[in-house]
Design an enzyme around this catalytic site. Sequence first.
Site, short mmCIF file in Angstrom:
data_model
loop_
_atom_site.label_atom_id
_atom_site.label_comp_id
_atom_site.label_asym_id
_atom_site.label_seq_id
_atom_site.Cartn_x
_atom_site.Cartn_y
_atom_site.Cartn_z
N MET A 1 0.85 -1.20 0.00
CA MET A 1 0.00 0.00 0.00
C MET A 1 0.89 1.26 0.00
SD MET A 1 -3.68 0.37 1.50
CE MET A 1 -3.62 0.25 3.24
N CYS A 2 1.33 1.75 1.12
CA CYS A 2 2.18 2.94 1.27
C CYS A 2 1.37 4.25 1.20
CB CYS A 2 3.31 3.06 0.25
SG CYS A 2 4.46 1.67 0.32
#
Lengths: 298, 230
Positions: free
Chosen positions: A1-2
């Site tokens: 994700m990040c």
Amino acid sequence: MCGIIGLLVKRRELRESLGQLVTTMIECMGTRGPDSAGLAVFHEPVEATHRRFALHAQVSQFDWQNFHESCRRETSKDASIHFVANHAVVISSTATGQFKSWLKEKQPSVHLISVGRAIEMFKDEGLPCDIARKYAFTELEGTHAVAHTRMATESAVSPAHAHPYTAGEDFCLVHNGSLSNPHSIRRKLESKGIEFETDNDTEAGCRFLEWRMREGDTLEEAIETSFSELDGFFTFLMASADKMVLVRDAFACKPAVVAETDDYVAVSSEFRALAHLPDISTANVFEPEPEQIYSWTV
Amino acid sequence: MDRVKQLDLASLSVREVNQFLHGELPGSDIQRVEISNPNGMHSIAAGLDCEVAVEILGHAGYFIAGMNQLARVTVRGNVGWSVAENIMSGSVRVKGHASQCAASSGHGGLVVIEGDASSRCGVSMKGCDIVVGGSVGHFSAFMAQAGTLVVCGDAGPNLGDSLYEATIYVQGKIHSLGADARQEEMEGADVERVSRLLADAEIDCDAGQFKRVASARSLYHWNAEAHQEY
């Protein structure tokens, strides 16, 4: 994700609040990237003869006073230091190559994480809110900052693998997504003598763009070239001494939201990281288009 | 007079708000729920299953009003990804813009985006109706199986790629059509259908100005001689 975060303040008085505003944004994006985080803040540039060297010590109780004394004795007397926890920034007239050699030989447990006249970078592993507290991000002042919260999908979790990535001077990049041809990019760049510090895909993108700029491209031209060279998914947020630049790949499946007012431009993966910014209810909030380069100058 | 319940996300969690909407609300005499301070939070008013009007007062995050049945949800702001995903019935209206995958996999009901919708609007829709007041991004109505997408503005690249039996109407420019999507003649029934949906959406446009896009149905059967070129 990040999670990615960027804030460029247009009004001079807001520079004092840069750290405070960015810290709230990082805390909000902690859920998108709970394994490590990093931040690059851009200060007023030091004089042309000097550089800021941002450093990360691998041990937590590092003796920076002693480090500073050795630095002054063995490199340049004018070296000043400012440190917090295991992060420090040295401002010195020592040439970058010379400083790097000295570190490698005399201070092997200290890692150089950024060089430039304006940039100061922080990287560490752990919960982003803990990292922000550890390095007192709320106290940072500057013209603009980019930050990243990482949920690793490839390569190890370590301070070195945390974003932002930097190459050359006063340039950094944060990335949400994954590149599918980092190894071929890397082989291409290594054959030109460019050295890599990690096995991370984002580093390949970062060094590719910096190589293009050294070849004479503007950052915008380098990004245009990257559309045909870099394969994969990305929302890239980049910063140089006087610019913040945002771009998404053609499929734009990695998110980004921009909020702009007369006082600031803020970028984040999700709106909830922007919801607490001043005057957000009247800000121009929009989603950046695929393969369109958005550039804001300090 | 409508009985109104006010819920504030500054003091309640999304889970508490949704638990009220799923538990206490059905069967009560509350006709309207107002939810303040959404601040980009996700999954607000997801899984509603009763006839009620819900207003979200501000910008909201991902999966707003997902799986909606019967309820009429209005967002007074922008929304993130996948608003009204898998909507079954009722309506969801966004007064601002919507990010990617608006009304994805929607089975029934009406979704109205008054501003622009981003890419993949109506991806895999299965029978819902979508009316977008502005423009839609790339790959909208990708693999859309049934229902109607009405776009009052422009459509981005690859509109209706791998389309099944959903129908798309676009008033503005179409950047490009996706594989197996084709523009067809507007007939009287099409104008009537667009006109009815615009009226339902309360958007003022001339239904006669729209173009119809539907599936050419050439991908319905495997063609070994196509050599993967479509």
